[in-house]
Design a protein around this motif. Structure first.
Motif: not given
Length: 381
Positions: A140-151, A156-171
Motif C-alpha cells: 500500500m505505497p502512498v503518494p505523499s503530499g510532499f511528492v505532489r509538491l515537488n518543484g 520540510h517534515a518535522v517528525f520525532p522518528f523515522p516515518s514512511y509518512s516523510t517520504n518525498g520531503a525535501d528535508f
C-alpha cells in the motif's frame, strides 16, 4: 454517534494547503482556511498535527481565553476510523482511508498470514518483529503530499522518528519526541530560513498521555496546559509571514469496558479469526452460515455499545471516504465492521497475546473521537 463528513474533514485542510501551493486534490477545500491563506499570503505554512487533541477535549481542558481556543476557527470531522494510522496517512497524502488502505493499527495480511501492526511492522499478537519488508509499505505505497509538491515549494517534515509518512520531503528533521520545546526549536529554525516552504509537523501528545492515564487525568490536564502555552510561545517567535495551522488526527474517550470475544463462547464460535483494525473499529470475519446467529449474540452481549455495519454497507455508505477503493480494503473489512458508540472496546486474547491496557482509546464514532479543531495563528516576530 457521528459519521464522518468528508466535505468538511481533515482532508479539507490538506486540500486547501495543497491548493494554496498550486496542487488540486480530490476533496473539497475548506472556505475558512482558503480565506485565511488568501488574506495572509504566507511565505511559510506550518501544518502541525497534535496527536489526539480532539475538539471536545480541547473545550473541556482549556478555558475560553486560552491560545488554542481563541484561535480555534472551526471544528472539523476526522476521517474514519478515527485513529492515527488512518488519519495521519490521510492528512499527509490527501487521500481517504478508502483510497490509501491504511485503515488501522492492526491489519490482517493474507500475503503473510498474520495480523501486522502497520506502523511498527510487528505481529499484532506476539509483538515480534515481522521478518521481512513491511507488508503495509510494500502493498500500500502512498503518494505523499510532499511528492505532489515537488518543484512547487520547499517541503520540510518535522517528525520525532523515522516515518514512511516523510517520504518525498525535501528535508526531514527529527527532534526529541516527548519534548515540544525541541520540536518548536526545529520549526523556528526552518521558518526563519529564506524561501517559500511548507513545514509538516507531527507531535505524539496528548495522545500518548491519554492512552496511559485517561482523558480527564491530572497528567492530561498538565499536558494540555503545556501544549497550549508552548504553541502560543512558538507563534510569537515565528516570522510575520508564517501561518501556523494546528489540528489533530482524532480525539479520545476513556474506554472503560473490555469485551474479550475469545472468552464469550457464543461469539467466539462464530468467528473465523480474531478481530483486526482497531479495538473500537473492529473488522469481524464470520463463519459461513453463522451471520444471523452472530448478529443476535453480538447484540445480546454488546447492546448499544457498538453499531454493527455489514461489509457491503461499509462501502456503499462511504464510511471510509470516497474515491477509488484500494484493493486491500476489500481484504481488511470483514463481514462486519463493529464501530464503537459507547465506552466499550473489543479484545481477543489469543494464546500468544501479550497483556496491555490503554485507558484512553479512539477509532470509534463518538463526537469526542470524531471532532478535531482547526487552529490558525500568524507569526508575530
Amino acid at each position: 454517534m457521528r459519521f464522518p463528513d468528508y466535505d468538511r474533514s481533515s482532508l479539507s485542510i490538506t486540500a486547501s494547503v495543497m491548493n494554496y501551493f498550486g496542487v488540486k486534490m480530490g476533496y473539497p477545500c475548506l472556505p475558512e482556511l482558503d480565506g485565511a491563506l488568501k488574506d495572509a499570503a504566507p511565505r511559510v505554512v506550518i501544518l502541525m498535527v497534535l496527536d489526539g487533541m480532539g475538539e471536545n477535549l480541547l473545550r473541556r481542558r482549556l478555558p475560553e481565553n486560552s491560545f488554542f481556543r481563541t484561535h480555534d476557527v472551526c471544528p472539523l470531522s476526522a476521517v474514519f476510523p478515527s485513529t492515527t494510522t488512518a488519519a495521519t496517512t490521510s492528512i499527509w497524502s490527501g487521500l481517504s482511508p478508502l483510497e490509501h488502505g491504511w485503515l488501522g493499527w492492526s491489519l490482517y495480511f493474507k500475503e503473510c498470514g498474520r495480523q501486522i501492526d502497520t506502523f511498527l511492522n510487528r505481529d499484532s499478537h506476539t509483538g515480534e518483529a515481522y521478518p521481512g519488508p513491511s507488508p503495509a509499505e510494500t502493498l500500500m505505497p502512498v503518494p505523499s503530499g510532499f511528492v505532489r509538491l515537488n518543484g512547487k515549494v520547499e517541503t520540510h517534515a518535522v517528525f520525532p522518528f523515522p516515518s514512511y509518512s516523510t517520504n518525498g520531503a525535501d528535508f526531514v528533521h527529527t527532534y526529541d519526541g516527548r519534548d515540544f520545546a525541541d520540536c518548536a526549536r526545529v520549526v523556528r529554525e526552518v521558518s526563519a530560513e529564506p524561501g517559500r516552504k511548507l513545514v509538516c509537523v507531527y507531535f505524539s501528545e496528548p495522545d500518548h498521555t491519554m492512552h496511559e492515564t485517561g482523558v480527564a487525568s491530572e497528567r492530561t490536564q498538565q499536558n494540555f496546559d503545556s501544549l497550549n502555552a508552548q504553541a502560543e510561545a512558538l507563534a510569537k517567535a515565528l516570522p510575520r509571514d508564517a501561518l501556523m495551522l494546528i489540528t489533530a488526527d482524532h480525539g479520545l474517550v476513556d474506554a472503560t469496558e473490555r469485551i474479550d470475544l475469545a472468552q464469550i463462547p457464543q461469539l467466539n464460535e462464530c468467528l473465523l479469526m480474531p478481530p483486526s483494525i482497531e479495538a473500537r473499529a473492529a473488522s469481524l470475519f464470520v463463519k459461513p452460515g453463522r451471520k444471523l446467529q452472530f448478529e443476535r449474540e453480538f447484540k445480546a452481549v454488546c447492546g448499544d455499545e457498538f453499531v454493527l455495519i455489514p461489509h457491503e454497507e461499509v462501502f456503499s455508505s462511504h464510511l471510509l471516504g470516497r474515491g477509488t477503493p484500494h484493493p486491500k480494503c476489500e481484504d481488511f473489512v470483514g463481514d462486519y465492521l463493529a464501530c464503537a458508540v459507547g465506552k466499550s472496546y473489543l479484545r481477543y486474547t489469543t494464546l500468544a497475546t501479550k497483556p496491555f491496557t490503554l485507558i484512553g482509546q479512539h477509532a470509534g464514532l463518538t463526537d469526542d473521537e470524531m471532532l478535531v479543531p482547526l487552529i490558525l495563528a500568524r507569526g508575530e516576530a
